[in-house]
Design an enzyme around this catalytic site. Structure first.
Site, mmCIF file in Angstrom:
data_model
loop_
_atom_site.group_PDB
_atom_site.id
_atom_site.type_symbol
_atom_site.label_atom_id
_atom_site.label_comp_id
_atom_site.label_asym_id
_atom_site.label_seq_id
_atom_site.Cartn_x
_atom_site.Cartn_y
_atom_site.Cartn_z
ATOM 1 N N GLY A 1 -5.577 7.557 7.905
ATOM 2 C CA GLY A 1 -6.356 6.345 7.680
ATOM 3 C C GLY A 1 -6.992 5.875 8.970
ATOM 4 C CB ALA B 1 1.479 2.907 8.989
ATOM 5 C CB THR B 2 -1.047 5.528 13.890
ATOM 6 O OG1 THR B 2 -1.419 6.584 12.991
ATOM 7 C CG2 THR B 2 0.238 5.917 14.599
ATOM 8 C CB CYS B 3 -4.211 4.309 9.561
ATOM 9 S SG CYS B 3 -2.979 4.085 8.263
ATOM 10 C CG MET B 4 -2.344 0.351 7.810
ATOM 11 S SD MET B 4 -1.227 0.197 6.411
ATOM 12 C CE MET B 4 -1.082 -1.572 6.327
#
EC number: 2.3.2.26
Length: 1032
Positions: free
Chosen positions: A716, A998-1001
């Site tokens: 993401g 969760a790196t995308c968030m």
């Protein structure tokens, strides 16, 4: 009576209200006026006819009397003047009166008589040795009026005679006195004899000649003789004509002199000095003219008429030989000799500077025909706006002007004008009129030089062999501190009083000091503080910043009438005040940018000193809009705007570009599978096929681990961040061979990359694209680049002071050469350099023929900078060029030009200051039951604060996908960092879990550990596991 149908009996009525009598009156007046004019015209016609008849009868009578007198003259003195004796020239004789009355220059017989008279006159004077007694008898004082009249008429007659027969005598005009059979020699020798300054009538005679345009006649004579000499094997050296001119100019320079002041139009300066290459025809005359008294007299005479000088000069002899350019060439050719005279005065230098400035700015741009311009050392940074000229100067005339303004000329002129002033004076007194005149003359002259002449040697001479920089700085500092700029405007020459007083000094100071900074080394600048102290440089930065802000923002709109009035014929070529202000804004911007580079190498002044005081929110809002004044300032002088403001502008430009190219689209077109153990090869194969539009769009990555299994993470945005960090680490690794490290572990292109990779240039293009993609997406990567390589992203040239970061040992050797006091030629150095890449040595010439060109004390500076140029620019030119092409696919040049090299590195890698745990805590959200005062959260921040810098970077990479924080702080992290409770209740099974992310968030899923030790152990294990995205 009944109506008969005939309207003639009706009364006529004029609807305009006018009667027929009135119309008749006007017609009568008009007829009377025409008759009166006709009678006047007839009277004028009759009067003119009478005058013509009277003149004709008079001329006829005169001609008859002349013929009679000529016959009588020939009977008395003989056809060849064989009956003439020395008494005929005395005051009691009518010989000269009779001859001058009937003489006709166009009559060949009269000309022959004149030649014979001159020969006899020479003979009589040689026999007696006294010309005064020959003409005046025993008592000159009683007959001086008659004698003076006869002598000046006779001398003028000789000139007229040669002038009227110049075409027939063109082969004899430049002969020496030895050619006694030539008809022109006796006439010219008598001219020189009778105008000798020792004779009592010399002043009257020369004054009479000047008033009657004798110099104009001599000009035509010289031009005919010169044209003929150009086609033959002789010149005018030692000729009788040169003798005449030498005698005349020597007279003018003598004191006391009672000559009447003639109009400049008829003067020696206007008529003779405007002859092309005068000194080449008369070399002895050049030596005489260059003497102090003579050159000063004529140059001052020309300077007096400067405002209207062009209109006073003769017509051009050809389009390629403008009269004013010929005059300038002759003045400059003798100017160096005049300036070298021990008694050369300050006023002489002022006049010479004024005259040359006036003529030079009228000229088209010039080029040097000899010498080689070294673009590696000198930047042609003062070329003005290109001006289209229909006709160029003659090549030899161009060469005469350029070669005359050489190092010696510049050195002497500046030294004379500044010799009475100190460069280290105090600031408690303001400049007097004499110093202002000197500064105005020097600056006006040099400003025109910068715009008209090539700069290959001029700048080096001014920077290193004169005191121009410290002198101008001392002058400007005193004016600035005493607030005398406004009064100075009225006293400075060249510009009108409405122009800012600092404008002209800055126009000259900035390019010269900028050139000096390209040559000066670090020890001179920081340790020895040459040529200016660091304290003075701090003051200079503030002065330059204020001036630049005033030019670009406060007083951006200027009037066009601030340059002092000039003749209409040169008005189109005169630099307008707007052009000067524009040029000054450019050179001030360049100098401030260079001073900022020096400050980045070793800080000596706060960075805020470069920021303008007037930058506010309104300015920033305008700066992002194209074609606004603020936007132009952002492009030209970005350093005036604080770095944080520029970063905001840059990020907004990136965001707008991403939006335009659909970077926020729901569906992603480009999805790559990347093997972790072949990340570079896979990325190169896949990304090299993308178009520019695809590169600007979203790219999503799925990693394949070493077992060939796709990792479970869904991209993401976080996986792509991890991908960018990993691939940049692999691609820029020195082990791969595309980049090398300096002694400070800074990266730069490997000059020998082609020996390792056959397609190394394509790889550099890919790496440029890769770095640009990271910046385009706002991803910070840990890549510390060398400053001299980052300058290539700005398409800048590197100089000697950049060399220590690449090769400190070579830099020390070059500085040793620069300050070597012995004979450098004994060191047996040549203009070659040895390249040693992977054990293979190659020899390369720094200049054509460098193998045979020895390094000497005269050319050692050139050698030093050619070596630095080779290492810093030439060796990596191909790699840098391909890297830049790839980089500019995504990052526009005007975006990156907003920042200097130090700031670009911050844009790429961020700052360690950005790893501020307190700042991260202030901008963190909580979820799942956590809040800022929860005991787990309190423990977490204590643990994180106690981490080493390396572990902090690993933690940041674990939760955001990037080991560097946002450049402006965590408030700009998108989305904001969030800590979410994981594992539900605090059961043993839940507490045994590791933290996940969760790196995308930018999300950390943190179980509610019971102790600080447990939290630290689990967190360290998680961030150091390097488990890829399976841990997700």
């Amino acid at each position: 009576m009944f109506f008969s149908g005939d309207p003639s009996t009706r009364k006529r009525v004029d609807l305009g209200g006018r009667s027929s009598k009135e119309r008749d009156r006007k017609n009568l007046l008009e007829q009377t006026r025409l008759e009166r004019n006709r009678r006047l015209w007839l009277r004028q016609q009759n009067s003119a006819a009478l005058k013509i008849q009277k003149c004709f009868r008079g001329r006829k009578v005169v001609k008859t009397e002349q013929s009679k007198l000529q016959e009588k003259f020939l009977r008395i003195y003989g056809k060849n003047c064989q009956n003439l004796d020395r008494n005929a020239f005395g005051p009691d004789s009518d010989f000269l009166r009779q001859f001058l009355y009937f003489f006709n220059a166009e009559n060949i017989d009269d000309f022959s008589i004149l030649v014979q008279i001159c020969r006899l006159l020479q003979q009589f004077v040689q026999e007696s040795g006294d010309a005064v007694r020959l003409f005046a008898g025993a008592d000159y004082s009683s007959t001086c009026a008659l004698v003076n009249y006869r002598v000046k008429r006779f001398v003028y007659t000789c000139i007229r005679a040669i002038y009227h027969n110049r075409n027939q005598l063109k082969d004899q005009l430049l002969l020496s006195p030895k050619e006694s059979n030539a008809l022109t020699i006796p006439l010219l020798e008598v001219l020189a004899l009778l105008t000798d300054p020792k004779l009592p009538w010399s002043c009257k005679t020369v004054g009479y000649l000047s008033q009657n345009n004798a110099f104009g006649l001599l000009r035509e004579i010289i031009l005919i003789g010169k044209d003929n000499a150009d086609n033959s094997s002789y010149n005018g050296k030692g000729s009788s004509l040169e003798h005449v001119l030498t005698v005349v100019i020597c007279h003018i320079g003598q004191k006391p002199c009672i000559c009447s002041h003639a109009d400049l139009v008829y003067s020696f300066s206007s008529q003779i000095l405007t002859i092309p290459f005068l000194w080449h025809v008369f070399p002895n005359l050049k030596q005489v003219f260059a003497k102090q008294g003579l050159s000063q007299h004529y140059i001052h005479q020309i300077a007096t008429f400067v405002p209207n000088l062009i209109s006073s000069l003769p017509k051009d002899i050809a389009d390629a030989f403008p009269t004013y350019a010929c005059l300038l060439g002759n003045i400059l050719e003798t100017g160096g000799t005049a300036l070298s005279h021990p008694e050369c005065s300050f006023d002489m230098a002022i006049d010479l500077a004024a005259v040359t400035t006036f003529f030079l700015e009228t000229l088209p741009s010039l080029t040097r025909s000899n010498g080689r311009e070294n673009s590696m050392i000198v930047e042609d940074d003062m070329t003005g706006d290109d001006e289209v000229t229909e006709v160029a100067l003659d090549r030899k005339l161009n060469q005469q002007i350029c070669n005359s303004i050489d190092a010696r000329f510049l050195l002497q002129l500046t030294n004379i004008l500044f010799r009475d002033f100190s460069s280290a004076g105090g600031s408690d007194y303001e400049p007097d009129d004499r110093e202002v005149a000197a500064v105005g003359a020097v600056c006006g002259f040099l400003y025109v030089i910068f715009n008209k002449l090539p700069l290959e040697r001029t700048m080096t001479v001014l920077a290193y062999r004169t005191e121009l920089v410290p002198m101008l700085w001392n002058f400007m500092k005193r004016c600035h501190e005493n607030k005398k700029w406004s009064s100075l405007s009225e006293r400075l020459s060249y510009l009108s009083g409405d122009a800012p007083g600092w404008l002209l000094p800055l126009a000259v100071f900035c390019p010269v000091y900028k050139h000096m900074l390209m040559i000066v080394d670090n020890e001179e600048y920081y340790e020895q503080e040459k040529p200016l102290s660091l304290q003075d440089i701090r003051s200079l930065i503030i002065l330059l910043r204020q001036a630049l802000w005033q030019l670009l923002w406060v007083n951006h709109t200027t009037s066009t009438n601030l340059v002092k009035s000039v003749p209409v014929s040169t008005a189109s070529k005169k630099q307008s005040i707007e052009a000067i202000q524009q040029r000054v804004s450019i050179v001030v911007s360049e100098l401030l940018s260079q001073l900022q580079d020096w400050n980045n190498r070793r800080q000596f002044t706060p960075p805020s000193d470069f920021h303008a005081d007037g930058v506010n929110d309104f300015f920033i809002s305008q700066a992002v809009i194209e074609n606004t004044r603020a936007n132009e300032i952002l492009k030209q002088a970005a350093f005036l705007i604080p770095f944080t403001s520029r970063v905001k502008i840059f990020t907004s430009q990136l965001a707008a570009a991403r939006q335009r190219h659909g970077s926020r689209a729901v569906f992603t077109r480009n999805r790559f599978k990347i093997r972790r153990d072949h990340i570079l090869e896979d990325a190169y194969d896949l990304m090299s096929q993308l178009s520019e539009d695809d590169l600007r769009g979203l790219i999503r990555v799925t990693f394949v681990n070493e077992f060939g299994v796709e990792e479970a993470g869904i991209d993401g945005g976080g996986i792509f961040k991890d991908f960018m960090e990993n691939i940049t680490r692999a691609a820029f690794d020195v082990q791969y061979g595309l980049f090398k490290e300096t002694a400070d572990h800074l990266l730069y292109p490997n000059p020998g990359s082609g020996m390792i990779h056959e397609q190394h240039l394509q790889f550099f293009h890919f790496l440029g694209t890769l770095l640009a993609k990271a910046m385009f997406e706002g991803i910070l990567v840990d890549l510390p680049f060398a400053t001299f390589f980052l300058s290539k992203l700005k398409q800048k040239h590197n100089y000697l002071n950049d060399l220590p970061s690449l090769d400190p040992e070579l830099y020390r050797h070059l500085i040793f050469l620069k300050h070597y006091e012995g004979d450098i030629s004994e060191l047996e150095l040549y203009f070659v350099i040895i390249n040693n890449e992977y054990g293979e040595q190659t020899e390369e010439e720094l200049l054509p023929g460098g193998k045979n060109l020895r390094v000497t004390n005269e050319n050692v500076i050139t050698f030093i900078h050619l070596v630095a140029n080779h290492r810093l620019n030439f060796q990596i030119r191909q790699q840098s060029s391909y890297f830049l092409k790839g980089f500019q696919q995504l990052i526009q040049k005007d975006w990156i030009d907003m920042f200097n090299e130090h700031e670009i590195q911050l844009l790429i890698s961020g700052s360690l200051d950005s790893l501020d745990v307190d700042d991260l805590r202030l901008h963190t959200n909580y979820a799942g039951g956590y809040h800022s005062e929860h005991y787990v959260i309190e423990m977490f921040w204590e643990v994180l604060k106690g981490f080493s810098l390396e572990n902090k970077k690993k933690f940041l990479k674990f939760v955001t996908g990037c080991s560097r924080g946002p450049l402006l702080g965590f408030r700009y992290l998108e989305p904001l960092f969030c800590i979410q409770r994981a594992g539900g209740n605090a059961s043993d099974e839940a507490l045994d879990r590791l933290p996940t992310s969760a790196t995308c968030m930018n999300l950390l899923k943190l179980p509610p550990y019971r102790s600080k030790e447990q939290l630290e152990t689990k967190l360290l294990y998680a961030i150091n596991a390097d488990a890829g995205f399976d841990l997700s």
